[in-house]
Design a protein around this motif. Structure first.
Motif, PDB file in Angstrom:
ATOM      1  N   GLN A   1      43.316  34.632  38.227  1.00 56.24           N
ATOM      2  CA  GLN A   1      42.551  35.761  38.737  1.00 56.24           C
ATOM      3  C   GLN A   1      41.321  36.035  37.880  1.00 56.24           C
ATOM      4  OE1 GLN A   1      45.953  38.560  40.690  1.00 56.24           O
ATOM      5  NE2 GLN A   1      45.296  39.142  38.655  1.00 56.24           N
TER       6      GLN A   1
ATOM      7  N   THR B   1      46.127  31.270  48.475  1.00 55.00           N
ATOM      8  CA  THR B   1      47.397  31.896  48.096  1.00 55.00           C
ATOM      9  C   THR B   1      48.375  32.001  49.259  1.00 55.00           C
ATOM     10  OG1 THR B   1      46.375  34.059  48.498  1.00 55.00           O
ATOM     11  CG2 THR B   1      46.409  33.273  46.217  1.00 55.00           C
TER      12      THR B   1
ATOM     13  N   HIS C   1      41.609  33.714  42.603  1.00 55.10           N
ATOM     14  CA  HIS C   1      41.741  35.001  43.273  1.00 55.10           C
ATOM     15  C   HIS C   1      40.847  36.060  42.642  1.00 55.10           C
ATOM     16  CE1 HIS C   1      43.829  38.298  45.342  1.00 55.10           C
ATOM     17  NE2 HIS C   1      44.026  38.885  44.176  1.00 55.10           N
TER      18      HIS C   1
ATOM     19  N   SER D   1      40.975  33.244  47.482  1.00 54.90           N
ATOM     20  CA  SER D   1      41.770  34.425  47.790  1.00 54.90           C
ATOM     21  C   SER D   1      40.978  35.641  47.329  1.00 54.90           C
ATOM     22  CB  SER D   1      43.121  34.359  47.062  1.00 54.90           C
ATOM     23  OG  SER D   1      43.923  35.482  47.365  1.00 54.90           O
TER      24      SER D   1
END
Length: 304
Positions: A48, A6, A80, A100
């Motif tokens: 995510q 990221t 992430h 991330s």
């Protein structure tokens, strides 16, 4: 295009004045819909997985799904961890190939939040992975929360400065009136607080709980300095509404692909709308790719 971190995304967003959408995936179809939307909008995207999402779909399994999608994608995709609430889980995600991490120590006292965040950062930076942390408190259940409660939870600019300096985090999630799990857009965002933190803190700022933030406030928050915006509840709503549509049309439908296909399409359109709102459409070509390599990671002037 391979999976990226990221770091380049968020620095580019800060430089060019937009926000990267960070969308939660709990299964294959949600992950597919997110990446498909990003490709249609030619935008960088962060997929995510929360601890709860990983427990549902399997940590390694969800990582493998998103890594596979990223390898075939035409736009930058990052994987992430959303709201990793302990050191061990962050390290597990690091080993699983996340590009991330987020350590959420917002419920802890300032010193303890700093201590654990610093340890996560040290481990992640050793292998070229950026870390997001949270300061202040973003309530995870809006029920019974008053305006006075929210003011008490909000991130203090002077504490944000000290926190970033002491932890060396790469991005900071802040509390400015936003709340998780809001099904209607009623959050009152303190734009002046965002500006004050942005003026004092060099790292990109993150807004959680965006499902409950009115569109005009989202735009104002980006203009004030927000570079990453998290969306989860709204995606769940769109996904399940797609399932309801199929069921209501024919309750006897038993082909699960029809349910999940419609749900994926509905989610994809919701993500596309968010990407446009965030100003990220068409921004993929200008995003510097920062692979998970320590040598590339430590170049602090990638886009500055």
């Amino acid at each position: 295009m391979s999976l990226v971190t990221t770091k380049g995304m968020l620095l580019d967003a800060r430089k060019r004045g937009y926000a990267v959408g960070a969308f939660n995936a709990n299964n294959l179809e949600m992950a597919q819909g997110i990446v498909m939307a990003a490709e249609k909008e030619n935008a960088p995207v962060i997929v995510q997985v929360s601890q709860g999402g990983a427990e549902h779909g399997g940590l390694e399994e969800m990582a493998a799904i998103i890594r596979s999608l990223a390898a075939k994608a035409s736009v930058p995709v990052a994987l992430h961890l959303d709201h990793g609430v302990d050191f061990v889980y962050n390290i597990r995600c690091l080993r699983a190939g996340f590009t991330s991490l987020m350590y959420d120590g917002s419920k802890l006292e300032f010193a303890e939040n700093v201590r654990i965040t610093r340890e996560v950062v040290k481990a992640a930076h050793a292998v070229g992975v950026p870390v997001e942390a949270e300061l202040g408190r973003v309530p995870k259940d809006p029920t019974g929360i008053t305006l006075e409660d929210l003011k008490e939870y909000m991130t203090k600019p002077e504490e944000a400065v000290a926190f970033v300096e002491q932890t060396n985090v790469d991005s900071l999630a802040i509390a400015v009136g936003n709340m998780h799990k809001m099904k209607i857009k009623e959050a009152k965002i303190d734009i002046e607080r965002i500006k004050a933190i942005r003026e004092r803190v060099a790292v990109p700022l993150v807004l959680h709980g965006a499902s409950g933030v009115p569109d005009e406030a989202v735009v104002a928050a980006i203009q004030a300095g927000i570079c990453k915006i998290n969306v989860h509840t709204q995606l769940n709503k769109s996904f399940t509404e797609g399932i309801h549509e199929v069921f209501n049309a024919d309750p006897k439908t038993v082909d699960v692909r029809k349910y999940l296909g419609k749900a994926r399409e509905a989610l994809m359109e919701e993500v596309r709308a968010k990407i446009r709102l965030f100003g990220a459409s068409g921004k993929a070509p200008g995003v510097p790719e920062v692979p998970v390599e320590p040598e590339a990671y430590i170049q602090q002037d990638i886009v500055e």
